[in-house]
Design an enzyme around this catalytic site. Structure first.
Site, mmCIF file in Angstrom:
data_model
loop_
_atom_site.group_PDB
_atom_site.id
_atom_site.type_symbol
_atom_site.label_atom_id
_atom_site.label_comp_id
_atom_site.label_asym_id
_atom_site.label_seq_id
_atom_site.Cartn_x
_atom_site.Cartn_y
_atom_site.Cartn_z
ATOM 1 N N GLU A 46 6.178 5.824 12.606
ATOM 2 C CA GLU A 46 6.005 6.857 13.696
ATOM 3 C C GLU A 46 6.873 7.797 13.775
ATOM 4 O O GLU A 46 8.051 7.837 13.765
ATOM 5 C CB GLU A 46 6.001 5.927 15.113
ATOM 6 C CG GLU A 46 5.159 4.896 15.646
ATOM 7 C CD GLU A 46 5.184 4.215 16.927
ATOM 8 O OE1 GLU A 46 6.194 5.011 17.510
ATOM 9 O OE2 GLU A 46 4.666 3.343 17.189
ATOM 10 N N LYS B 69 13.718 40.086 6.043
ATOM 11 C CA LYS B 69 14.261 39.844 7.265
ATOM 12 C C LYS B 69 15.547 39.053 7.415
ATOM 13 O O LYS B 69 16.299 39.516 8.027
ATOM 14 C CB LYS B 69 13.033 39.317 8.023
ATOM 15 C CG LYS B 69 13.493 38.880 9.631
ATOM 16 C CD LYS B 69 12.356 38.206 10.426
ATOM 17 C CE LYS B 69 12.534 36.620 10.072
ATOM 18 N NZ LYS B 69 11.647 35.702 10.886
ATOM 19 N N ASP B 70 15.641 38.015 6.822
ATOM 20 C CA ASP B 70 16.984 37.394 6.938
ATOM 21 C C ASP B 70 18.282 37.890 6.310
ATOM 22 O O ASP B 70 19.187 37.872 6.580
ATOM 23 C CB ASP B 70 16.638 35.995 6.202
ATOM 24 C CG ASP B 70 16.026 35.019 7.259
ATOM 25 O OD1 ASP B 70 15.341 34.067 6.780
ATOM 26 O OD2 ASP B 70 15.877 35.469 8.408
ATOM 27 N N HIS C 205 18.746 27.808 14.111
ATOM 28 C CA HIS C 205 18.447 26.833 13.345
ATOM 29 C C HIS C 205 18.176 27.462 11.849
ATOM 30 O O HIS C 205 17.488 28.620 11.768
ATOM 31 C CB HIS C 205 17.368 26.045 13.768
ATOM 32 C CG HIS C 205 16.719 25.156 12.542
ATOM 33 N ND1 HIS C 205 15.437 25.312 11.996
ATOM 34 C CD2 HIS C 205 17.239 23.802 12.215
ATOM 35 C CE1 HIS C 205 15.396 24.381 11.244
ATOM 36 N NE2 HIS C 205 16.381 23.372 11.397
ATOM 37 N N LYS D 152 13.166 22.090 18.854
ATOM 38 C CA LYS D 152 12.654 21.589 17.678
ATOM 39 C C LYS D 152 12.885 20.444 17.307
ATOM 40 O O LYS D 152 13.862 19.905 17.369
ATOM 41 C CB LYS D 152 12.789 22.732 16.323
ATOM 42 C CG LYS D 152 12.660 24.178 16.768
ATOM 43 C CD LYS D 152 13.209 25.084 15.909
ATOM 44 C CE LYS D 152 13.156 26.541 16.341
ATOM 45 N NZ LYS D 152 14.097 27.366 15.467
ATOM 46 N N HIS E 272 17.526 31.000 12.801
ATOM 47 C CA HIS E 272 16.629 31.766 13.798
ATOM 48 C C HIS E 272 16.800 31.096 15.018
ATOM 49 O O HIS E 272 17.012 29.879 15.152
ATOM 50 C CB HIS E 272 15.076 31.613 13.058
ATOM 51 C CG HIS E 272 14.886 32.214 11.761
ATOM 52 N ND1 HIS E 272 13.999 32.152 11.017
ATOM 53 C CD2 HIS E 272 15.698 33.303 11.282
ATOM 54 C CE1 HIS E 272 13.894 32.614 9.844
ATOM 55 N NE2 HIS E 272 15.019 33.562 9.805
ATOM 56 N N ARG F 164 0.880 -1.312 -0.121
ATOM 57 C CA ARG F 164 -0.059 0.063 0.221
ATOM 58 C C ARG F 164 0.904 1.384 -0.043
ATOM 59 O O ARG F 164 0.461 2.246 -0.312
ATOM 60 C CB ARG F 164 -0.853 0.050 1.391
ATOM 61 C CG ARG F 164 -1.902 -1.136 1.365
ATOM 62 C CD ARG F 164 -2.510 -1.149 2.774
ATOM 63 N NE ARG F 164 -1.550 -1.461 3.751
ATOM 64 C CZ ARG F 164 -1.522 -1.309 4.855
ATOM 65 N NH1 ARG F 164 -2.782 -0.682 5.626
ATOM 66 N NH2 ARG F 164 -0.774 -1.583 6.017
ATOM 67 N N GLU G 227 12.381 36.484 18.906
ATOM 68 C CA GLU G 227 12.776 35.844 17.897
ATOM 69 C C GLU G 227 14.306 36.759 17.602
ATOM 70 O O GLU G 227 14.289 37.943 17.527
ATOM 71 C CB GLU G 227 11.888 36.116 16.360
ATOM 72 C CG GLU G 227 12.212 35.040 15.714
ATOM 73 C CD GLU G 227 11.394 34.853 14.194
ATOM 74 O OE1 GLU G 227 10.763 36.041 14.046
ATOM 75 O OE2 GLU G 227 11.375 33.807 13.894
ATOM 76 N N TYR H 203 7.888 20.991 11.451
ATOM 77 C CA TYR H 203 8.606 20.592 12.759
ATOM 78 C C TYR H 203 7.693 21.001 14.153
ATOM 79 O O TYR H 203 6.695 21.754 14.025
ATOM 80 C CB TYR H 203 9.873 21.667 12.893
ATOM 81 C CG TYR H 203 9.811 22.947 12.597
ATOM 82 C CD1 TYR H 203 9.232 23.412 11.180
ATOM 83 C CD2 TYR H 203 9.779 23.936 13.564
ATOM 84 C CE1 TYR H 203 9.182 24.631 10.816
ATOM 85 C CE2 TYR H 203 9.849 25.415 12.802
ATOM 86 C CZ TYR H 203 9.330 25.792 11.874
ATOM 87 O OH TYR H 203 9.356 27.094 11.445
#
Ligand code: T46
Length: 184
Positions: free
Chosen positions: A28, A169-170, A119, A72, A62, A23, A143, A132
């Site tokens: 998990e 922003k970055d 990250h 995370k 970030h 299938r 932040e 995540y």
């Protein structure tokens, strides 16, 4: 799930046991009990995020500071990224060191990123869907951003500079030397 430690404290590679049949497949994607028995702690995730990016998009680096610092558990469910973290924990031997790993829908690998690490990732496929879990809520005021191209980090993002796409922003993220040294 198979867990692997890295040279960075609590930065853990998680590779799921995949059950394939005619299938398709099942696995998990997180199990608190097996994570806890390997890591010795159980993250209490409160927020799940998902983003999709096109080739060359670089999101990061970030992190959130103070009471809103986040751990995370990150994975890719479509395409491939190079995932990168930088250790900002001043008492760790890996302080100011970077680590990178390819995460993809194909390798199904996940990375647990502990609090105190910046990250980000760069998209290596036409599109990549990035999912995540976070153990703390988003808090815009908490932040911070670390410059992806900080020369002191020497991060190899694999793509040519002209192919890298950043948010406005970055583009303004801070160099490591200009960050407070007591963040974590
Ligand atoms: C992160 C976040 C963002 N937002 C809003 C804020 C903006 O209006 C919009 C896009 O945010 P941003 O451009 O910061 O999204 P990314 O560049 O993917 O940010 C992420 O990039 C790297 C990969 C990370 O590790 C962080 O988890 C996260 O900062 O979503 C929310 O509403 N909740 C959130 O948790």
């Amino acid at each position: 799930m198979e867990f692997q430690k890295t040279a960075f404290k609590d930065l853990i590679i998680c590779t799921p046991k995949v059950f394939e049949d005619d299938r398709g497949y099942f696995y998990e994607s997180f199990n608190a009990k097996s994570f806890q028995s390997f890591a010795g702690f159980e993250p209490e995730f409160v927020q799940d995020n998902q983003s999709q990016s096109t080739y060359g998009v670089l999101r990061g680096l970030h992190f959130q500071i103070g009471e809103f610092a986040q751990s995370k558990l990150v994975r890719v469910v479509e395409g491939e990224v190079l995932d990168v973290v930088v250790d900002l924990r001043k008492n760790e031997p890996t302080y100011k060191k970077a680590y990178s790993i390819r995460l993809s829908a194909e390798n199904k690998k996940q990375l647990f990123v502990p609090k105190g690490m910046a990250h980000g990732f760069i998209t290596l496929s036409d599109t990549a869907t990035f999912i995540y879990k976070c153990d703390n809520y988003y808090n815009k005021e908490s932040e911070r951003g670390l410059a992806y191209n900080d020369p002191s980090l020497q991060i190899d993002w694999l793509l040519d500079k002209q192919d890298i796409i950043l948010s406005e922003k970055d583009k303004e993220n801070t160099m490591l030397a200009d960050l407070p040294s007591n963040l974590f």
